[in-house]
Design an enzyme around this catalytic site. Structure first.
Site, PDB file in Angstrom:
ATOM      1  N   ARG A  58      -3.364 -11.899   3.530  1.00 53.15           N
ATOM      2  CA  ARG A  58      -4.852 -11.451   2.909  1.00 53.15           C
ATOM      3  C   ARG A  58      -5.136 -11.705   1.378  1.00 53.15           C
ATOM      4  NH1 ARG A  58      -8.196  -7.649   4.228  1.00 53.15           N
ATOM      5  NH2 ARG A  58      -9.487  -9.417   3.814  1.00 53.15           N
ATOM      6  N   HIS A  88     -10.679  -2.740  -1.121  1.00 54.94           N
ATOM      7  CA  HIS A  88     -11.793  -1.810  -0.076  1.00 54.94           C
ATOM      8  C   HIS A  88     -12.609  -1.315  -0.856  1.00 54.94           C
ATOM      9  CE1 HIS A  88      -9.101  -3.244   3.373  1.00 54.94           C
ATOM     10  NE2 HIS A  88      -8.070  -3.060   2.491  1.00 54.94           N
ATOM     11  N   TYR A 123       0.712  -1.312   0.053  1.00 51.32           N
ATOM     12  CA  TYR A 123      -0.103  -0.133   0.182  1.00 51.32           C
ATOM     13  C   TYR A 123       0.949   1.172  -0.085  1.00 51.32           C
ATOM     14  CZ  TYR A 123      -4.476  -2.601   1.121  1.00 51.32           C
ATOM     15  OH  TYR A 123      -5.408  -3.325   1.080  1.00 51.32           O
ATOM     16  N   HIS A 149      -7.755  -8.249  -2.774  1.00 53.48           N
ATOM     17  CA  HIS A 149      -8.915  -7.732  -2.311  1.00 53.48           C
ATOM     18  C   HIS A 149      -8.816  -6.043  -2.557  1.00 53.48           C
ATOM     19  CE1 HIS A 149      -6.661  -6.811   1.271  1.00 53.48           C
ATOM     20  NE2 HIS A 149      -7.134  -5.828   1.443  1.00 53.48           N
ATOM     21  N   TYR A 157      -1.127 -10.004   0.362  1.00 53.24           N
ATOM     22  CA  TYR A 157       0.076  -9.627   1.315  1.00 53.24           C
ATOM     23  C   TYR A 157      -0.082 -10.091   2.845  1.00 53.24           C
ATOM     24  CZ  TYR A 157      -3.296  -6.107   2.808  1.00 53.24           C
ATOM     25  OH  TYR A 157      -4.743  -5.428   3.363  1.00 53.24           O
TER      26      TYR A 157
HETATM   27 FE   LIG Z   1      -6.257  -4.248   2.722  1.00 53.96          FE
END
Ligand SMILES: [Fe+3]
Lengths: 208, 240
Positions: free
Chosen positions: B155, B160, B106, B158, B145
């Site tokens: 995870r 959000h 991110y 995905h 990640y």
């Molecule tokens: Fe996330």
């Protein structure tokens, strides 16, 4: 077999996670991408009413500040009108009053604040007036579905005592968790509104 | 004026607040019951947004942060519809998305995963639904990640997603997963949803018909928000 009701089910909620700021407040995530970040100005320049500041800290069940929380607020203007077509008086709302804001705390301390105008009383159900209030919605890592609550104003004692929502809180001492305390700082009203997610003094959260 | 009142939220489709498999929820979950409130004007209204709030590239994550070229990764289109529980499209509502880059990193001051930042990828976008509730955006497929929960938790890929609807009671944040991802059934956050059928509604199928040949794959993701009740014989709730 009877006929089936063809309602859909609401999509399940998932946590906003630790990086919610990327999507909803990229400036706080450390970069600039959009011409305009949303939710930075709640009342706009033209709204009448008392200009106030609201500040607080959200704490978890251990008492630690929740530094990665994201809050949104929704409120009426000083006459209790919402800038939304379902409010019969929405046309009278001042140009630029959005009534909605997005608030990010200081990542080091967890302290957040926002500036707005103090809302007026809002018509509730069955023609019963609700005391001035601001609706809050909180999301963060570890919060699986956004939490709703309301802020009421400590200097509205009579209105709060008659408020139909505060009156629903069976444990009378818990009503305090929704009431912000007023302090005058350099000529301006600052309301303190701490939110406790869990444990001693847990805030009353609403299923709205 | 037609009365507006929302169908009470079915908490059974949502994760409960306290889900010990997702450790952060343990200290961040209220333990006392929520106070149920019937809708008033404060709940059936909410913020409204218009095209003036958005920029022209806001729904194109491939271009909206590009500096020297396109971001790395699998190019995809995500499209779908925002509906309410009555099956009606929700028009002109704001959909905001954010995600990791193709490597699972991110662009956030707090993300320290060692997958590289992509200089051409911001990882966020937003779009308003049209008259019938349809929306689409273009992006690259996010990578999986690792995260600190169990020692080896990952995870699934995905995106959000945040949606407003027309009333503050419809406010929803969720996540879109990708069809066929073997990490979905192993994810403690996906597992906070108690009903596997409900989780399936967050998994976007590959939609080859919406793919752009030689350019982008496509996934379809519909989002359902709370609907208004048919209050056929009730008084208007704002009083009379
Ligand atoms: Fe996330």
């Amino acid at each position: 077999m009877p006929q089936t009701l063809d309602y859909l089910k609401e999509s399940p909620s998932q946590t906003a996670g630790p990086y919610v700021h990327i999507g909803l407040a990229p400036g706080a995530a450390g970069f600039s991408i959009f011409e305009r970040e949303l939710g930075q100005d709640i009342a706009g320049p033209n709204a009448e009413g008392e200009r106030i500041r609201v500040e607080g800290v959200v704490t978890d069940g251990t008492g630690a500040p929740v530094k990665d929380v994201l809050l949104e607020v929704w409120q009426a203007d000083d006459e209790g009108r919402h800038p939304h077509p379902r409010d019969p008086r929405h046309a009278e709302v001042a140009e630029g009053f959005r009534g909605w804001g997005r608030i990010i705390p200081d990542f080091e301390t967890g302290l957040w604040s926002f500036d707005t105008v103090k809302p007026g009383p809002v018509m509730g159900r069955h023609g019963r007036l609700m005391a001035p209030h601001i609706t809050f919605w909180l999301v963060a890592r570890g919060i699986n579905i956004g939490l709703n609550t309301r802020l009421y104003f400590g200097d509205e004692e009579a209105a709060n005592a008659a408020d139909p929502v505060l009156g629903l809180i069976e444990q009378v001492h818990r009503r305090r968790t929704l009431i912000a305390t007023r302090e005058d700082r350099e000529g301006r009203a600052v309301y303190r509104f701490d939110i406790r997610l869990q444990g001693e003094g847990e805030t009353v959260f609403l299923d709205i | 004026m037609k009365p507006f009142e929302y169908i009470p939220r079915d908490r059974g489709v949502h994760p409960p607040a306290y889900t010990p498999g997702y450790k952060t929820s343990v200290a961040r979950s209220p333990r006392l019951p929520l106070l149920s409130l019937q809708n008033s004007l404060s709940e059936i209204t909410g913020p409204t947004f218009g095209q003036g709030d958005l920029g022209p590239l806001d729904n194109d994550l491939i271009r909206n942060y590009a500096k020297t070229g396109d971001p790395v990764g699998e190019r995809i289109v995500v499209h779908g519809r925002v509906l309410d529980e009555n099956g009606r499209g929700v028009p002109h509502t704001l959909v905001e998305v954010w995600q990791a880059n193709a490597g699972g990193r991110y662009r956030h001051v707090k993300d320290t995963y060692f997958a590289p930042i992509d200089p051409n990828f911001g990882g966020c976008g937003r779009v308003l639904t049209d008259e019938q509730g349809f929306y689409h955006f273009r992006t690259i497929k996010p990578g999986a990640y690792p995260w600190r929960n169990g020692v080896n938790d990952w995870r699934p890929a995905h995106i959000h997603v945040s949606v407003f609807g027309q009333a503050f009671v419809q406010r929803l944040i969720t996540q879109m997963y990708f069809e066929g991802d073997p990490l979905i059934p192993r994810c403690p956050i996906a597992a906070t949803i108690p009903d596997p059928k409900a989780l399936e509604r967050l998994i976007a199928p590959l939609d080859l018909n919406a793919a752009i040949p030689l350019d982008c794959l496509a996934y379809k993701f519909d989002i359902v928000l709370r609907g208004t009740r048919s209050t056929l014989f009730e008084n208007r709730l704002e009083g009379n």
